[in-house]
Design a protein around this motif. Structure first.
Motif, PDB file in Angstrom:
ATOM      1  N   UNK A  11     116.870  -0.885  42.398  1.00  0.00           N
ATOM      2  CA  UNK A  11     118.149  -0.191  42.455  1.00  0.00           C
ATOM      3  C   UNK A  11     118.611   0.277  41.102  1.00  0.00           C
ATOM      4  N   UNK A  12     119.600  -0.421  40.506  1.00  0.00           N
ATOM      5  CA  UNK A  12     120.194   0.080  39.260  1.00  0.00           C
ATOM      6  C   UNK A  12     119.232  -0.037  38.092  1.00  0.00           C
ATOM      7  N   UNK A  13     119.462   0.733  37.013  1.00  0.00           N
ATOM      8  CA  UNK A  13     118.647   0.583  35.796  1.00  0.00           C
ATOM      9  C   UNK A  13     118.768  -0.834  35.252  1.00  0.00           C
ATOM     10  N   UNK A  14     117.716  -1.271  34.589  1.00  0.00           N
ATOM     11  CA  UNK A  14     117.679  -2.622  34.046  1.00  0.00           C
ATOM     12  C   UNK A  14     118.028  -2.611  32.558  1.00  0.00           C
ATOM     13  N   UNK A  15     118.975  -3.443  32.171  1.00  0.00           N
ATOM     14  CA  UNK A  15     119.293  -3.605  30.752  1.00  0.00           C
ATOM     15  C   UNK A  15     118.244  -4.457  30.061  1.00  0.00           C
ATOM     16  N   UNK A  16     117.692  -5.413  30.799  1.00  0.00           N
ATOM     17  CA  UNK A  16     116.668  -6.324  30.291  1.00  0.00           C
ATOM     18  C   UNK A  16     115.563  -6.425  31.327  1.00  0.00           C
ATOM     19  N   UNK A  17     114.324  -6.341  30.878  1.00  0.00           N
ATOM     20  CA  UNK A  17     113.198  -6.477  31.809  1.00  0.00           C
ATOM     21  C   UNK A  17     111.988  -7.032  31.071  1.00  0.00           C
ATOM     22  N   UNK A  18     111.258  -7.899  31.745  1.00  0.00           N
ATOM     23  CA  UNK A  18     109.952  -8.321  31.256  1.00  0.00           C
ATOM     24  C   UNK A  18     108.933  -8.030  32.333  1.00  0.00           C
ATOM     25  N   UNK A  19     107.709  -7.821  31.903  1.00  0.00           N
ATOM     26  CA  UNK A  19     106.639  -7.502  32.857  1.00  0.00           C
ATOM     27  C   UNK A  19     105.424  -8.378  32.550  1.00  0.00           C
ATOM     28  N   UNK A  20     105.183  -9.319  33.453  1.00  0.00           N
ATOM     29  CA  UNK A  20     103.993 -10.141  33.348  1.00  0.00           C
ATOM     30  C   UNK A  20     103.907 -10.982  32.091  1.00  0.00           C
ATOM     31  N   UNK A  21     105.038 -11.489  31.608  1.00  0.00           N
ATOM     32  CA  UNK A  21     105.033 -12.252  30.366  1.00  0.00           C
ATOM     33  C   UNK A  21     104.296 -13.581  30.557  1.00  0.00           C
ATOM     34  N   UNK A  22     103.330 -13.817  29.690  1.00  0.00           N
ATOM     35  CA  UNK A  22     102.612 -15.087  29.644  1.00  0.00           C
ATOM     36  C   UNK A  22     102.719 -15.636  28.224  1.00  0.00           C
ATOM     37  N   UNK A  23     103.081 -16.913  28.117  1.00  0.00           N
ATOM     38  CA  UNK A  23     103.124 -17.562  26.818  1.00  0.00           C
ATOM     39  C   UNK A  23     102.596 -18.981  26.945  1.00  0.00           C
ATOM     40  N   UNK A  24     101.618 -19.286  26.106  1.00  0.00           N
ATOM     41  CA  UNK A  24     101.048 -20.632  26.088  1.00  0.00           C
ATOM     42  C   UNK A  24     101.270 -21.259  24.717  1.00  0.00           C
ATOM     43  N   UNK A  25     101.539 -22.545  24.713  1.00  0.00           N
ATOM     44  CA  UNK A  25     101.586 -23.334  23.503  1.00  0.00           C
ATOM     45  C   UNK A  25     100.473 -24.375  23.616  1.00  0.00           C
ATOM     46  N   UNK A  26      99.355 -24.081  22.971  1.00  0.00           N
ATOM     47  CA  UNK A  26      98.189 -24.935  23.149  1.00  0.00           C
ATOM     48  C   UNK A  26      97.699 -24.836  24.581  1.00  0.00           C
ATOM     49  N   UNK A  27      97.591 -25.968  25.241  1.00  0.00           N
ATOM     50  CA  UNK A  27      97.129 -25.982  26.636  1.00  0.00           C
ATOM     51  C   UNK A  27      98.275 -25.852  27.635  1.00  0.00           C
ATOM     52  N   UNK A  28      99.490 -25.871  27.133  1.00  0.00           N
ATOM     53  CA  UNK A  28     100.652 -25.802  28.024  1.00  0.00           C
ATOM     54  C   UNK A  28     101.074 -24.357  28.236  1.00  0.00           C
TER      55      UNK A  28
END
Length: 309
Positions: A11-28
């Motif tokens: 619907x409305x425009x997005x002020x904030x958006x992420x797409x497929x964000x992956x973040x690892x810290x070591x094995x976590x």
């Protein structure tokens, strides 16, 4: 009736958006393919327990943490390519208050911060300082958690940013200051065109502000929806069932929580009420009541769904 909890907005425009964000810290894995969507002008409440990935998501938006894959956008800007301009659009309250300015007096810290924002509203900053009872002569590092939180809220609000990113903004506030702060945030949203993204695990604190909700667990968004949709589609059903009742197969995948079995059951189910009630009726159950959940109840129910699966 096969149901999947909604995790994408349209619907409305997005002020904030992420797409497929992956973040690892070591094995976590801290973030597991997160697609956060915050519509322009929304007050979006991101709920989840400690360690769910909320703070890491916020830091990605500010380029304080860089993801292993995926992308982010804030007011049309990529924080990785244009971090200073993206951060200039944001008022940020961090979860932790240790910014390295502990030696500064509060008044000097406000002046230092104002120099970076051409839109800094000195009259508004003075009003915020009055409401929050800030003492300009106090050293920031000597403040209590609640006092430090008030300083950060002033820093975030006074330049009237397009986006507010507030990470546990009510943590440490006493009941009186909590009520004053929530009232002030409501006034700010009414008076200043802004989008608000709040993370919290104390949902009842911000329930009255929310118009969009995201629920995060184990680094994943398990639900993302307008508040109104949650109100109409997530309901607690009380139903009488016959002896030997074998359940409601049509509702497989839509049941968020099952209460204890018996002649009367309480199930929390996602879906249009008419369809859910019809599925119960075809299974031989008689629905006696269907009640919406508060945001607090909905969050607890959705976050415990793993144990109910």
């Amino acid at each position: 009736m096969t149901t999947v909890l909604p995790t994408h907005l349209s619907g409305p425009p997005m002020a904030v958006a992420t797409r497929g964000i992956v973040k690892r810290f070591g094995r976590e894995t801290a973030l597991d393919h997160v697609d956060l969507q915050v519509p322009e002008g929304a007050v979006y409440v991101l709920v989840g327990p400690n360690g769910a990935g909320k703070s890491t998501t916020f830091k990605v938006l500010l380029d304080l943490v860089r993801p292993d894959s995926g992308s982010a956008e804030v007011c049309g800007l990529d924080p990785r390519r244009d971090g200073p301009r993206a951060r200039a659009q944001v008022g940020y309250v961090p979860e932790r208050l240790d910014w390295g300015y502990g030696w500064m007096r509060v008044g000097r810290l406000l002046e230092h911060h104002a120099a970076f924002y051409p839109t800094w509203d000195r009259q508004y900053a003075a009003e915020l300082a009055r409401v929050f009872d800030l003492k300009p002569e106090r050293r920031f590092g000597a403040l209590s958690k609640g006092q430090g939180r008030r300083v950060h809220l002033t820093l975030a609000l006074a330049h009237r940013p397009r986006v507010l990113v507030l990470d546990e903004p009510t943590d440490g506030l006493d009941p009186v200051m909590l009520d004053d702060t929530l009232g002030l945030l409501a006034e700010h949203v009414a008076d200043t065109p802004t989008t608000v993204l709040i993370s919290t695990h104390q949902v009842h604190d911000v329930e009255r502000l929310a118009d969009h909700v995201g629920v995060m667990r184990d680094g994943r968004l398990v639900l993302q929806a307008p508040r109104g949709l949650m109100h109409t589609h997530l309901r607690r059903y009380r139903a009488e069932v016959p002896d030997g009742w074998r359940g409601a197969p049509e509702l497989d995948g839509a049941v968020v929580r099952r209460g204890r079995p018996g002649r009367e059951i309480q199930w929390t189910v996602w879906g249009p009420e008419r369809e859910v009630a019809g599925a119960f009726a075809r299974s031989g159950a008689v629905v006696r009541d269907a009640a919406p959940l508060t945001l607090q109840e909905a969050a607890v129910t959705l976050l415990s769904r793993k144990e109910q699966a």
